[in-house]
Design a protein around this motif. Structure first.
Motif, mmCIF file in Angstrom:
data_model
loop_
_atom_site.group_PDB
_atom_site.id
_atom_site.type_symbol
_atom_site.label_atom_id
_atom_site.label_comp_id
_atom_site.label_asym_id
_atom_site.label_seq_id
_atom_site.Cartn_x
_atom_site.Cartn_y
_atom_site.Cartn_z
ATOM 1 N N ARG A 239 0.827 -1.198 0.000
ATOM 2 C CA ARG A 239 0.000 0.000 0.000
ATOM 3 C C ARG A 239 0.866 1.254 0.000
ATOM 4 O O ARG A 239 0.596 2.220 -0.724
ATOM 5 N N ILE A 240 1.944 1.250 0.784
ATOM 6 C CA ILE A 240 2.854 2.402 0.828
ATOM 7 C C ILE A 240 3.527 2.588 -0.532
ATOM 8 O O ILE A 240 3.625 3.706 -1.046
ATOM 9 N N LYS A 241 3.961 1.488 -1.152
ATOM 10 C CA LYS A 241 4.589 1.578 -2.471
ATOM 11 C C LYS A 241 3.615 2.117 -3.503
ATOM 12 O O LYS A 241 3.978 2.912 -4.369
ATOM 13 N N GLN A 242 2.360 1.691 -3.436
ATOM 14 C CA GLN A 242 1.354 2.159 -4.380
ATOM 15 C C GLN A 242 1.113 3.651 -4.220
ATOM 16 O O GLN A 242 0.966 4.376 -5.204
ATOM 17 N N LEU A 243 1.089 4.135 -2.984
ATOM 18 C CA LEU A 243 0.888 5.566 -2.751
ATOM 19 C C LEU A 243 2.068 6.375 -3.262
ATOM 20 O O LEU A 243 1.906 7.495 -3.741
ATOM 21 N N LEU B 177 3.875 5.632 -5.818
ATOM 22 C CA LEU B 177 3.920 5.585 -7.275
ATOM 23 C C LEU B 177 3.097 6.689 -7.926
ATOM 24 O O LEU B 177 3.365 7.068 -9.054
ATOM 25 N N THR B 178 2.086 7.199 -7.226
ATOM 26 C CA THR B 178 1.227 8.216 -7.832
ATOM 27 C C THR B 178 2.007 9.505 -8.010
ATOM 28 O O THR B 178 2.754 9.916 -7.122
ATOM 29 N N PRO B 179 1.879 10.157 -9.168
ATOM 30 C CA PRO B 179 2.653 11.376 -9.415
ATOM 31 C C PRO B 179 2.182 12.526 -8.530
ATOM 32 O O PRO B 179 1.017 12.584 -8.130
ATOM 33 N N VAL B 180 3.085 13.421 -8.268
ATOM 34 C CA VAL B 180 2.778 14.590 -7.453
ATOM 35 C C VAL B 180 2.028 15.589 -8.321
ATOM 36 O O VAL B 180 2.424 15.878 -9.453
ATOM 37 N N ILE B 181 0.929 16.117 -7.816
ATOM 38 C CA ILE B 181 0.151 17.101 -8.560
ATOM 39 C C ILE B 181 0.843 18.448 -8.419
ATOM 40 O O ILE B 181 1.084 18.925 -7.317
ATOM 41 N N LYS B 182 1.167 19.034 -9.559
ATOM 42 C CA LYS B 182 1.866 20.310 -9.550
ATOM 43 C C LYS B 182 0.879 21.424 -9.876
ATOM 44 O O LYS B 182 -0.159 21.199 -10.483
#
Length: 63
Positions: free
Chosen positions: A23-27, A29-34
């Motif tokens: 779950r931590i790895k999946q979170l 992986l999501t790109p940072v919203i700029k």
């Protein structure tokens, strides 16, 4: 005296730990919203053609 292992509980604990790691790895992986500069994006695409009215989704749903 022999030691007995609780195999089912051991599997459950390992699965729980693996799920937390996944779950931590999946979170991560999501790109940072700029912050997006809308004016710069509009400048890249140029201006809308004049004379034609561009219908938005809100106007279409109002009809």
């Amino acid at each position: 005296m022999g030691v007995t292992r609780l195999k089912r509980k051991d599997r459950k604990n390992k699965a729980r730990a693996n799920n937390k790691v996944a779950r931590i790895k999946q979170l991560l992986l999501t790109p940072v919203i700029k912050n997006v500069d809308m004016d710069e994006l509009r400048a890249q695409f140029g201006e809308a053609p004049k004379g034609k009215k561009v219908e938005t989704a809100e106007e279409a749903s109002a009809e």
